[in-house]
Write a protein that holds these residues in place. Structure first.
Motif, PDB file in Angstrom:
ATOM      1  N   ALA A  77      44.916  58.583  -7.501  1.00 55.35           N
ATOM      2  CA  ALA A  77      45.411  59.630  -7.907  1.00 55.35           C
ATOM      3  C   ALA A  77      46.781  59.491  -7.663  1.00 55.35           C
ATOM      4  N   ALA A  78      47.094  58.558  -6.864  1.00 53.11           N
ATOM      5  CA  ALA A  78      48.565  58.601  -6.227  1.00 53.11           C
ATOM      6  C   ALA A  78      49.375  57.623  -7.501  1.00 53.11           C
ATOM      7  N   ALA A  79      48.458  56.647  -7.763  1.00 52.10           N
ATOM      8  CA  ALA A  79      49.243  55.619  -8.564  1.00 52.10           C
ATOM      9  C   ALA A  79      49.140  56.281  -9.818  1.00 52.10           C
ATOM     10  N   GLN A  80      48.182  57.082 -10.374  1.00 52.68           N
ATOM     11  CA  GLN A  80      48.305  57.845 -11.775  1.00 52.68           C
ATOM     12  C   GLN A  80      49.513  58.708 -11.706  1.00 52.68           C
ATOM     13  N   ALA A  81      49.906  59.390 -10.740  1.00 50.56           N
ATOM     14  CA  ALA A  81      50.951  60.245 -10.390  1.00 50.56           C
ATOM     15  C   ALA A  81      52.234  59.524 -10.756  1.00 50.56           C
ATOM     16  N   LEU A 113      66.707  57.262  -3.846  1.00 52.79           N
ATOM     17  CA  LEU A 113      66.408  57.993  -4.606  1.00 52.79           C
ATOM     18  C   LEU A 113      66.977  59.347  -4.499  1.00 52.79           C
ATOM     19  N   ASP A 114      67.050  60.143  -5.465  1.00 52.67           N
ATOM     20  CA  ASP A 114      67.345  61.548  -5.445  1.00 52.67           C
ATOM     21  C   ASP A 114      66.732  62.491  -4.641  1.00 52.67           C
ATOM     22  N   ASP A 115      67.090  63.671  -4.230  1.00 54.20           N
ATOM     23  CA  ASP A 115      66.179  64.501  -3.591  1.00 54.20           C
ATOM     24  C   ASP A 115      64.944  64.773  -4.078  1.00 54.20           C
ATOM     25  N   LEU A 158      57.714  61.772  -4.265  1.00 48.48           N
ATOM     26  CA  LEU A 158      57.160  60.467  -3.688  1.00 48.48           C
ATOM     27  C   LEU A 158      56.457  60.868  -2.411  1.00 48.48           C
ATOM     28  N   GLY A 159      57.052  61.933  -1.607  1.00 52.97           N
ATOM     29  CA  GLY A 159      56.569  62.203  -0.270  1.00 52.97           C
ATOM     30  C   GLY A 159      55.070  62.770  -0.403  1.00 52.97           C
ATOM     31  N   LEU A 160      54.974  63.626  -1.493  1.00 54.89           N
ATOM     32  CA  LEU A 160      53.853  64.239  -1.888  1.00 54.89           C
ATOM     33  C   LEU A 160      52.989  63.209  -2.272  1.00 54.89           C
ATOM     34  N   VAL A 161      53.264  62.322  -3.214  1.00 56.97           N
ATOM     35  CA  VAL A 161      52.216  61.282  -3.581  1.00 56.97           C
ATOM     36  C   VAL A 161      51.699  60.451  -2.151  1.00 56.97           C
ATOM     37  N   LEU A 162      52.590  60.177  -1.360  1.00 62.06           N
ATOM     38  CA  LEU A 162      52.495  59.390  -0.256  1.00 62.06           C
ATOM     39  C   LEU A 162      51.421  60.127   0.788  1.00 62.06           C
ATOM     40  N   SER A 163      51.565  61.721   0.629  1.00 59.71           N
ATOM     41  CA  SER A 163      50.618  62.657   1.434  1.00 59.71           C
ATOM     42  C   SER A 163      49.112  62.413   0.731  1.00 59.71           C
TER      43      SER A 163
END
Length: 126
Positions: free
Chosen positions: A26-30, A71-73, A79-84
């Motif tokens: 799911a993270a990689a797809q995002a 990265l911009d904000d 990316l933080g949400l993907v890592l979560s």
């Protein structure tokens, strides 16, 4: 600034195919759908490793470098949400209010994939 790199979408698909579980997939797809993050050379160099002869995502390596990637904000929030999703990081879900519509839709689909349910229609109902 992201590097315009033609292999970014191809790399995204490689990461999706090499994912070992639903969270990683799911993270990689995002990331593959979002595209701009995989176009960053520093992010690719940190995230992507060759393991057992295939390209795969080293999520833990990326976690420690999020603020050094240029990265911009909004990219950092996404990316933080993907890592979560892979179980690392500590960004609150309320961070979605800082995403643009395109990234928000990608995150909605990713959450559905993570839950194992990709049948729920995502539209403009509310």
């Amino acid at each position: 600034m992201p590097d315009a790199d033609e292999d970014a979408p191809e790399l995204g698909e490689l990461l999706v195919r090499s994912a070992g579980n639903r969270r990683d997939r799911a993270a990689a797809q995002a990331l593959a759908e979002e595209k701009t993050l995989l176009a960053h050379h520093a992010l690719r160099a940190t995230l992507v490793v060759k393991q057992d002869g295939r390209m795969t995502a080293a999520w833990e390596r990326l976690m420690g470098r999020v603020y050094t990637l240029g990265l911009d904000d909004e990219q950092r929030v996404f990316l933080g949400l993907v890592l979560s999703m892979v179980g690392i990081g500590g960004i609150p879900l309320s961070a979605v209010e800082r995403l643009d519509e395109r990234r928000l839709l990608i995150m909605q689909r990713a959450i559905l994939r993570l839950a194992g349910n990709d049948r729920i229609a995502i539209g403009t109902r509310m």
